[in-house]
Design a protein around this motif. Structure first.
Motif, PDB file in Angstrom:
ATOM      1  N   ARG A   1       0.826  -1.209   0.000  1.00 49.28           N
ATOM      2  CA  ARG A   1       0.000   0.000   0.000  1.00 49.28           C
ATOM      3  C   ARG A   1       0.873   1.278   0.000  1.00 49.28           C
ATOM      4  O   ARG A   1       0.675   2.184  -0.795  1.00 49.28           O
ATOM      5  N   LEU A   2       1.862   1.295   0.909  1.00 57.48           N
ATOM      6  CA  LEU A   2       2.739   2.468   0.963  1.00 57.48           C
ATOM      7  C   LEU A   2       3.616   2.587  -0.284  1.00 57.48           C
ATOM      8  O   LEU A   2       3.915   3.683  -0.749  1.00 57.48           O
ATOM      9  N   LEU A   3       4.000   1.420  -0.810  1.00 63.63           N
ATOM     10  CA  LEU A   3       4.791   1.450  -2.044  1.00 63.63           C
ATOM     11  C   LEU A   3       4.003   2.112  -3.170  1.00 63.63           C
ATOM     12  O   LEU A   3       4.542   2.872  -3.972  1.00 63.63           O
ATOM     13  N   ASP A   4       2.689   1.797  -3.186  1.00 67.65           N
ATOM     14  CA  ASP A   4       1.828   2.392  -4.206  1.00 67.65           C
ATOM     15  C   ASP A   4       1.781   3.916  -4.033  1.00 67.65           C
ATOM     16  O   ASP A   4       1.861   4.667  -5.000  1.00 67.65           O
ATOM     17  N   VAL A   5       1.702   4.336  -2.747  1.00 71.66           N
ATOM     18  CA  VAL A   5       1.654   5.779  -2.469  1.00 71.66           C
ATOM     19  C   VAL A   5       2.927   6.468  -2.969  1.00 71.66           C
ATOM     20  O   VAL A   5       2.863   7.465  -3.695  1.00 71.66           O
ATOM     21  N   VAL A   6       4.072   5.898  -2.614  1.00 71.36           N
ATOM     22  CA  VAL A   6       5.317   6.573  -3.011  1.00 71.36           C
ATOM     23  C   VAL A   6       5.545   6.498  -4.530  1.00 71.36           C
ATOM     24  O   VAL A   6       6.104   7.414  -5.129  1.00 71.36           O
ATOM     25  N   SER A   7       5.049   5.417  -5.139  1.00 69.28           N
ATOM     26  CA  SER A   7       5.173   5.328  -6.606  1.00 69.28           C
ATOM     27  C   SER A   7       4.385   6.429  -7.275  1.00 69.28           C
ATOM     28  O   SER A   7       4.808   7.012  -8.275  1.00 69.28           O
ATOM     29  N   ARG A   8       3.212   6.742  -6.690  1.00 63.83           N
ATOM     30  CA  ARG A   8       2.396   7.823  -7.254  1.00 63.83           C
ATOM     31  C   ARG A   8       3.097   9.173  -7.079  1.00 63.83           C
ATOM     32  O   ARG A   8       3.036  10.042  -7.947  1.00 63.83           O
TER      33      ARG A   8
END
Lengths: 306, 133
Positions: free
Chosen positions: A119-126
């Motif tokens: 979930r956090l990886l998705d946030v930072v990727s965005r």
């Protein structure tokens, strides 16, 4: 615009004097021959018609000259706008790129630290995606700054158009768009930076596709033409049968940040960049549109040495 | 096991970052050290950068170009003129947009390696790796 003969230019320059002289002559002829004779009347009628045609031609020439002047003035304003924007962009780029570099490096660290938290990886990727998008905007702005150098080569235009078009196969099929190509077989080569010209066609095709939400025809036509100085140039016409652009918006269509589409990722720079690239190739670009019927973009690129 | 650790520590390369953007130095240091292959020193101005370079003689220097008081170009010139630091490879990491804007002087003083901000971590590591060979 057609080259005017010296005689015509002379008439234009001295038109008012000539009209005045003509009126005096007409008055004199009318006065002298006003005997009511049939032939005399005919002669006067003929003279009046000649006078009318002459005056009308003169007015038309004046009108055309004024239109040409207005066009040149608009072109100048446009290029001044682009030059000013290029200067500002170059200055701002440095200030924007530094914080972007920090974001990109910060995100890289978070990505390696959060390798198991999807979930956090998705946030930072965005976040990273947005930072790189901002960088792209800065680059786009700079791409019509005058300082960018072109890698010029003598090439055929058709493969460049086709390659660009092939990138959009999926969207064209998805939107139910039919592509109608009409390439002239006798086209001269063009001296161009093919990557920049691909960018031009990418922008034009994207605009055409977006304008045809319910499907339609994307027309691409190439032809050989001659300019005012009798030099060959290649004319490329990209047309669509989409929604068209209202007249008041056409006037501002090349302005940076001006957009008719408020969709995500649309910067309003596409046609400014396109114009900047065409200008750098010493070419011309014009747009005609009819709301509800479609849009036509005409590009002229000077031919290379054949 | 101890032998292995010592060997790893010995093979670590020392990188010096000279950049007035403190946060940029901070994150690049974090990222490079996290790979386990680098030890990173940082300086936020040219003068500090030169004195650290002389003292620690890093394997490579990442050098910003536009900095207050002393530019990256001047720093590179001073480093090239000092016998202790003259052979250290320099990579300019710059927010200047393209090579044409950098000027010929930067090439002259061995700084003919460039990375343009915002650089991605893997690109930066590749660039460093190729210059350390």
């Amino acid at each position: 615009m057609k080259q005017k003969s010296r005689f015509r230019l002379k008439i234009e320059d001295n038109g008012l004097i000539l009209i005045a002289l003509m009126m005096v002559v007409l008055y004199w002829v009318f006065d002298y021959l006003s005997s009511g004779h049939y032939l005399t009347r005919t002669l006067i009628a003929v003279l009046v018609i000649i006078y009318g045609v002459f005056t009308q031609t003169l007015i038309n020439s004046r009108k055309a000259a004024l239109e040409e002047k207005e066009k040149t003035r608009n072109k100048l304003i446009q290029s001044e706008k682009l030059a000013a924007l290029g200067t500002v962009a170059a200055g701002v780029a440095h200030e924007v790129k530094n914080p972007l570099a920090i974001i990109v490096q910060g995100v890289a660290f978070l990505k390696t630290s959060l390798y198991d938290d999807v979930r956090l990886l998705d946030v930072v990727s965005r976040i990273e995606k947005s930072a790189l998008r901002a960088d792209n905007i800065v680059r786009s702005l700079l791409s019509f700054s005058r300082e960018i150098s072109l890698k010029m080569e003598e090439m055929d235009i058709a493969p460049v158009i086709d390659e660009t078009l092939s990138f959009m196969d999926e969207q064209i099929r998805h939107k139910n768009i039919h592509v109608k190509k009409l390439y002239a077989s006798d086209l001269p080569k063009i001296i161009m930076d093919s990557n920049q010209i691909k960018q031009v066609f990418t922008n034009l095709f994207m605009n055409a596709i977006e304008a045809m939400q319910e499907g339609g025809i994307l027309g691409i036509r190439t032809e050989k033409k001659k300019d005012d100085t009798n030099q060959d140039y290649v004319r490329i016409v990209v047309s669509d049968t989409g929604e068209g652009i209202p007249e008041d918006r056409i006037r501002r269509i090349f302005d940076p940040f001006f957009t008719t589409k408020y969709t995500e990722g649309n910067t309003g720079l596409g046609l400014s960049i396109t114009k900047g690239i065409i200008d750098k190739h010493h070419g011309t670009i014009e747009i005609e549109s009819e709301p509800g019927r479609g849009t036509r973009v005409m590009i002229g690129l000077p031919a290379g040495l054949v | 096991m101890d032998f292995f650790k010592t060997k790893t520590s010995v093979s670590k390369k020392t990188i010096l970052i000279i950049d007035d953007e403190e946060d940029f130095c901070y994150f690049v240091k974090l990222n490079l050290e996290q790979t386990g292959n680098f030890e990173v020193l940082t300086a936020n101005n040219g003068a500090d950068g030169i004195s650290i370079a002389k003292r620690y003689q890093p394997d490579l220097i990442l050098l910003d170009i536009i900095m207050p008081t002393m530019t990256g170009t001047q720093v590179a010139e001073l480093l090239r003129n000092d016998k202790v630091t003259k052979d250290i490879p320099i990579i300019f990491v710059t927010a200047i947009v393209k090579r044409g804007e950098v000027g010929a002087k930067d090439y002259q003083f061995g700084g003919n390696y460039f990375v343009f901000k915002p650089v991605k971590l893997d690109e930066l590591i590749n660039e460093i790796g190729s210059k350390l060979k």
